[in-house]
Design a protein around this motif. Structure first.
Motif, mmCIF file in Angstrom:
data_model
loop_
_atom_site.group_PDB
_atom_site.id
_atom_site.type_symbol
_atom_site.label_atom_id
_atom_site.label_comp_id
_atom_site.label_asym_id
_atom_site.label_seq_id
_atom_site.Cartn_x
_atom_site.Cartn_y
_atom_site.Cartn_z
ATOM 1 N N PHE A 125 0.856 -1.180 0.000
ATOM 2 C CA PHE A 125 0.000 0.000 0.000
ATOM 3 C C PHE A 125 0.891 1.229 0.000
ATOM 4 O O PHE A 125 1.740 1.394 0.876
ATOM 5 C CB PHE A 125 -0.905 0.041 1.232
ATOM 6 N N HIS A 126 0.680 2.105 -0.982
ATOM 7 C CA HIS A 126 1.461 3.335 -1.087
ATOM 8 C C HIS A 126 0.529 4.531 -1.104
ATOM 9 O O HIS A 126 -0.383 4.600 -1.935
ATOM 10 C CB HIS A 126 2.313 3.320 -2.359
ATOM 11 N N ALA A 127 0.751 5.480 -0.217
ATOM 12 C CA ALA A 127 -0.103 6.667 -0.109
ATOM 13 C C ALA A 127 0.290 7.716 -1.144
ATOM 14 O O ALA A 127 0.755 8.821 -0.823
ATOM 15 C CB ALA A 127 -0.043 7.243 1.302
ATOM 16 N N GLY A 128 0.109 7.374 -2.402
ATOM 17 C CA GLY A 128 0.414 8.259 -3.517
ATOM 18 C C GLY A 128 0.090 7.519 -4.809
ATOM 19 O O GLY A 128 0.010 6.292 -4.820
ATOM 20 N N PHE A 138 -4.823 12.977 -6.121
ATOM 21 C CA PHE A 138 -4.691 12.812 -4.671
ATOM 22 C C PHE A 138 -5.227 11.414 -4.372
ATOM 23 O O PHE A 138 -6.436 11.178 -4.396
ATOM 24 C CB PHE A 138 -5.504 13.871 -3.930
ATOM 25 N N GLY A 139 -4.313 10.486 -4.170
ATOM 26 C CA GLY A 139 -4.779 9.117 -4.026
ATOM 27 C C GLY A 139 -3.697 8.164 -3.571
ATOM 28 O O GLY A 139 -2.612 8.577 -3.133
ATOM 29 N N ALA A 140 -4.004 6.879 -3.658
ATOM 30 C CA ALA A 140 -3.109 5.820 -3.202
ATOM 31 C C ALA A 140 -3.013 4.740 -4.260
ATOM 32 O O ALA A 140 -3.882 4.631 -5.140
ATOM 33 C CB ALA A 140 -3.612 5.233 -1.885
ATOM 34 N N THR A 141 -1.968 3.936 -4.169
ATOM 35 C CA THR A 141 -1.728 2.853 -5.123
ATOM 36 C C THR A 141 -1.502 1.547 -4.381
ATOM 37 O O THR A 141 -0.782 1.504 -3.378
ATOM 38 C CB THR A 141 -0.481 3.151 -5.985
#
Length: 258
Positions: free
Chosen positions: A145-148, A171-174
């Motif tokens: 989980f990456h906050a970008g 503005f999101g996560a990958t």
């Protein structure tokens, strides 16, 4: 209601509020979940590593922002509680989740703990980069989980930099597979959310984590079932770091992005 998944899920983390709410949510879907938790890197080690890469001025400036961010969590406690309530999350550790503590996920003790757990899948969140020797001993897929949004917001503070660069659509996560790089593995899913005027650099990661709980469950399930469709994301690739304190203050005063 979907039946609990019997797969053995092992979570790799350094701990903290954000991974804790994710772990608690995952445990409801993956009852055979265990956690291997490493110690935080010392501020001295982080400072030296950043200085080798970016120079002492940038490293000290970034450390100043991180200190301000941690202090800011006290001020933004109400917003953090709102996020947790909004998404129906639990912030306290669950006694039913076994935790093995290690100094570093890249140490032999951690390797032994991973192999002993016999995981069907590994999930990493808020931990240091896994070394090549660690990756070599892992016998199953690893999802991070990456906050970008990758690849333009790899590294740290992805949500913050998306706002600063007037790119709030990203503005999101990958959720992505782990390889030897920093957030460079193939993408499995992207999650986007709109921050409120009450959100700051102290709450962006929690907001992104909370919004990603359901997509994380879906992604891990698809990987386990062999139905995942990973892809290489397009666009420029850039590794991000926390802004130095002077940049953080400038953006706060001129753009109201704190």
């Amino acid at each position: 209601m979907t039946a609990p998944n019997p797969a053995r899920l092992v979570v790799l983390t350094a701990g903290g509020l954000n991974p804790q709410v994710m772990i608690n949510a995952l445990q409801a879907h993956f009852p055979n979940l265990t956690v291997i938790q490493e110690n935080y890197e010392s501020k001295t080690d982080v400072l030296k590593r950043r200085a080798r890469r970016l120079g002492w001025l940038q490293a000290v400036g970034q450390m100043g922002t991180m200190i301000v961010s941690r202090l800011g969590k006290r001020i933004t406690q109400q917003r953090s509680e709102e996020i947790i309530t909004q998404y129906g999350l639990i912030s306290q550790p669950l006694p039913t989740v076994p935790v093995t503590r290690v100094a570093s996920l890249n140490d032999p003790d951690a390797h032994a703990a991973i192999l002993l757990a016999k995981p069907d899948i590994l999930f990493s969140i808020s931990c240091r980069i896994l070394s090549r020797s660690t990756l070599a001993i892992i016998p199953c897929p690893i999802v991070n989980f990456h906050a970008g949004i990758n690849p333009n917001y790899r590294g740290q503070m992805g949500g913050y930099w998306a706002r600063v660069e007037d790119d709030e659509d990203n503005f999101g996560a990958t959720l992505h597979y782990v390889d030897a790089g920093t957030d460079t593995g193939d993408t499995l899913a992207e999650v986007r959310v709109k921050p409120t005027t009450s959100d700051t650099i102290s709450t962006y990661p929690l907001l992104l984590t909370a919004a990603s709980v359901d997509p994380t469950v879906q992604t891990l399930t698809s990987v386990l079932h062999g139905t995942a469709k990973p892809y290489t994301p397009s666009g420029p690739s850039r590794l991000r770091f926390p802004p130095p304190l002077w940049t953080y203050l400038f953006n706060g005063v001129t753009k109201s992005i704190w």
